[in-house]
Design an enzyme around this catalytic site. Sequence first.
Site, PDB file in Angstrom:
ATOM      1  N   HIS A  15      64.344   3.495 -33.963  1.00 61.28           N
ATOM      2  CA  HIS A  15      63.646   2.192 -33.557  1.00 61.28           C
ATOM      3  C   HIS A  15      62.537   2.136 -32.574  1.00 61.28           C
ATOM      4  O   HIS A  15      62.234   3.405 -32.089  1.00 61.28           O
ATOM      5  CB  HIS A  15      65.058   1.592 -32.762  1.00 61.28           C
ATOM      6  CG  HIS A  15      65.732   2.287 -31.626  1.00 61.28           C
ATOM      7  ND1 HIS A  15      64.931   2.360 -30.662  1.00 61.28           N
ATOM      8  CD2 HIS A  15      66.531   3.263 -31.334  1.00 61.28           C
ATOM      9  CE1 HIS A  15      65.505   3.018 -29.541  1.00 61.28           C
ATOM     10  NE2 HIS A  15      66.569   3.571 -30.151  1.00 61.28           N
ATOM     11  N   GLU A  88      73.986   4.769 -32.621  1.00 60.69           N
ATOM     12  CA  GLU A  88      73.871   5.811 -31.703  1.00 60.69           C
ATOM     13  C   GLU A  88      75.335   6.532 -31.056  1.00 60.69           C
ATOM     14  O   GLU A  88      76.312   5.819 -31.188  1.00 60.69           O
ATOM     15  CB  GLU A  88      73.015   5.528 -30.347  1.00 60.69           C
ATOM     16  CG  GLU A  88      72.486   6.867 -29.576  1.00 60.69           C
ATOM     17  CD  GLU A  88      71.919   7.842 -30.264  1.00 60.69           C
ATOM     18  OE1 GLU A  88      72.434   8.544 -31.107  1.00 60.69           O
ATOM     19  OE2 GLU A  88      70.689   8.195 -29.902  1.00 60.69           O
TER      20      GLU A  88
END
Length: 215
Positions: A15, A88
């Site tokens: 990202h 994550e």
Amino acid sequence: MNGGRRGRRIVFWRHGQTAWNVEGRFQGTTDIPLTETGLAQARRAARLLAALEPDAIIASDLQRAARTAAELSAVTGLDVAHDAGLRETYAGVWQGLTNVEIQERYGEVYAAWKRGEPVRRGGGELETEVADRAAPVVLAAVEKLPENGTLVVVSHGGAIRTTIGRLLELDPRSWESLGGLSNCCWSVLGEGWRSWRLLEHNAGTLPEPVIGDDV
């Protein structure tokens, strides 16, 4: 993986920038948005990745990854499938702390992690547990690709490293050797004759053909 054919590819795309990235804070599963710089990074990278003519896009459901994926969706017209399995690493009490703060408060655990020992950072997930949840999501999406198809996986630095390590069948103690990904950079895995191969790592430009004796 037939002779003369490229085989399928997986593009792991991290990202764009967040405020916590700039501040050096461990984000983990905390849902932090992109900065304006992060959005610009995603738009630039999306234009490049669109040239790979991806067949499918999957992404973490955390907004920094989902927003990054949306930029590629806008360019390609592909829908994005969001999956919490691509989030994550959950790092418990470490989340929100800077690297310096973590070392000051949890120095022994931090050192053990850096040595490659299985550690629940902040009381959270083991790296192998992250791979346990993320790799099956990626492989299930790969199975739906056409021959020589390309999958883009939009996720997070730690989750990407552990998933790549699992797909390359590396010992978990060596996953750290893969190094990190910069914001909005990507790594590319391709099908080899026997297993997945790492073709590009932490790239910000399109892959170049590899001409060599061992291809």
